[in-house]
Design an enzyme around this catalytic site. Structure first.
Site: not given
Ligand SMILES: Cc1ncc(COP(=O)(O)O)c(C=O)c1O
Length: 415
Positions: A51, A53, A197, A223, A226, A232
């Site tokens: 843990y 935090e 993003d 993320t 990918k 993950r």
């Molecule tokens: C553009 C985008 N943002 C956010 C996410 C969310 O990621 P997670 O599944 O780890 O929450 C994804 C997942 O496919 C994504 O394609």
């Protein structure tokens, strides 16, 4: 202590079957990859017990000396990899990373301008079924019908009209590069903050093969599992001035204890991505996706935008007589895992869809190059065209299994 292999045969059997599925079939879901053994070992390490935090040197728990080192290392490497001023490596996922940005800088009811889900955006960019569309007010931009490319004039028009607090540049199924500079200019005109993003193209960005959002954006979320090929999880990169608020929205705002096992695995993935071999890998990912698009088009299929600048191809099945659902099923029966995907202006409902999203990060990690992509392209065409013919699909699957056996990836995990 006993391993699950002997301690829990039911679980062992499930994991073994999943190893075999990943090993023997072609994993071509664009958001998936094969993490390295080092990354997976770290996820399964004793850091799962801890843990922590808070943040390094400011924890709410004792015994954090080593996990502090792990988190500092992950931050240092992420900064180096992306050239970011400040990084938070604690988000449990990409959606959690986005949530921290929303909670940090928007009030309930504020407006967000994101890419529409059915044109390639993501649920967490304002969809009504997600926190981002339930708590906040969302407006969406999309692509032009003639080109399937983002309509930046529409982005500007909507931004000036709605004055969103936040504009989001990012996608889950858009096969082209983004003009982050143009997004910045629009955000400046409308007085909006800008979030990129990069969940999908982050590996390509790290390798310098896709436009870099960092100089133009207030926040960049991603993320790590990918194209980046880590565990993950999520990360947030930002200008230093925003870090205090973002950090407090990750913890205690949206999360409790960070997953220190994932954070140390993120550190490993960033180190792997800093190596020259990662650049070669990403180059091959692109070569493979472009080649795949060419083969599919040569065989009479359409690809959205006529090709790709990314790791994914979005097959447009509207003129083919097949639906995305049919194609996903046929490919799955042939041992090729993909996902049906809406295409922009899709005449079919999302559960049927007219598209299939096909990604090359996984097969490229296995070492597959142009020669294998040619085989895969032919198999995809044959399987989709013979979706009702089990004999053909069985023969395709056999060829898929043979191809996979030449590119082992996790076989040693079965010993
Ligand atoms: C553009 C985008 N943002 C956010 C996410 C969310 O990621 P997670 O599944 O780890 O929450 C994804 C997942 O496919 C994504 O394609």
């Amino acid at each position: 202590m006993e391993s699950y292999k002997t301690q829990d045969p039911e679980v062992y059997s499930i994991i073994k079957d999943e190893i075999l599925r990943q090993e023997n079939e072609l994993q071509m879901i664009a958001s998936e990859n094969y993490a390295s053994r080092a990354v997976m070992d770290a996820v399964g390490s004793v850091l799962t017990n801890k843990y922590a935090e808070g943040y390094p040197n400011k924890r709410y728990y004792g015994g954090c000396k080593h996990v502090d080192e792990a988190e500092e290392l992950a931050i240092l490497r992420a900064k180096k990899l992306f050239g970011a001023e400040s990084v938070n490596v604690q988000p449990h996922s990409g959606a959690q990373a986005n949530m921290a940005v929303f909670l940090g800088f928007l009030n309930p009811g504020d407006t967000v301008l994101g890419m529409s889900l059915d044109h390639g955006g993501h649920l967490s960019h304002g969809s009504k079924v997600n926190f981002s569309g339930r708590i906040y007010s969302s407006v969406f931009y999309g692509v032009r019908e003639e080109t399937f490319l983002i309509d930046y004039d529409q982005v500007e028009e909507l931004a000036l009209k709605h004055k969103p607090k936040l504009i989001i540049a990012g996608w889950s199924s858009y096969p082209r590069d983004l003009d982050y500079k143009r997004f910045r200019e629009i955000a400046d005109k409308s007085g909006s903050l800008l979030l990129a993003d990069i969940a999908h193209p982050s590996g390509l960005i790290a390798a310098g093969l896709y436009s870099d959002p960092i100089p133009h954006c207030d926040f960049v979320t991603s993320t790590t599992h990918k194209t980046l090929r880590g565990p993950r999880g999520g990360i947030i990169m930002m200008k230093e001035e925003h870090s205090k608020i973002i950090n407090s929205r990750v913890f205690p705002g949206t999360q409790g204890g960070p997953l220190m096992n994932s954070i140390v695995a993120k550190a490993i993935a960033f180190k792997e991505a800093l190596d020259d071999s990662f650049k070669d890998y990403q180059k091959q990912v692109l070569i493979n996706s472009r080649r795949l698009a060419e083969i599919l088009m040569k065989n009479g299929f359409n690809c959205i935008t006529g090709g790709t600048d990314t790791h994914l191809v979005l097959l447009d099945l509207r003129d083919s007589g097949f639906t995305g659902k049919d194609a996903e099923k046929a490919l799955s029966d042939a041992g090729i895992t993909t996902n049906k995907n809406a295409i922009p202006f899709d005449p079919q409902p999302p559960a049927i869809a007219s598209g299939v999203r096909i990604g090359t990060p996984g097969v490229t990690t296995r070492g597959m190059k142009e020669e294998e992509i040619d085989i895969i392209g032919e198999l995809i065409v044959e399987a989709i065209k013979n979706g009702e013919n089990q004999e053909v699909l069985i023969s395709c699957k056999k060829r898929v299994n043979d191809l996979c056996s030449r590119f082992p990836i996790y076989k040693d995990l079965l010993i």
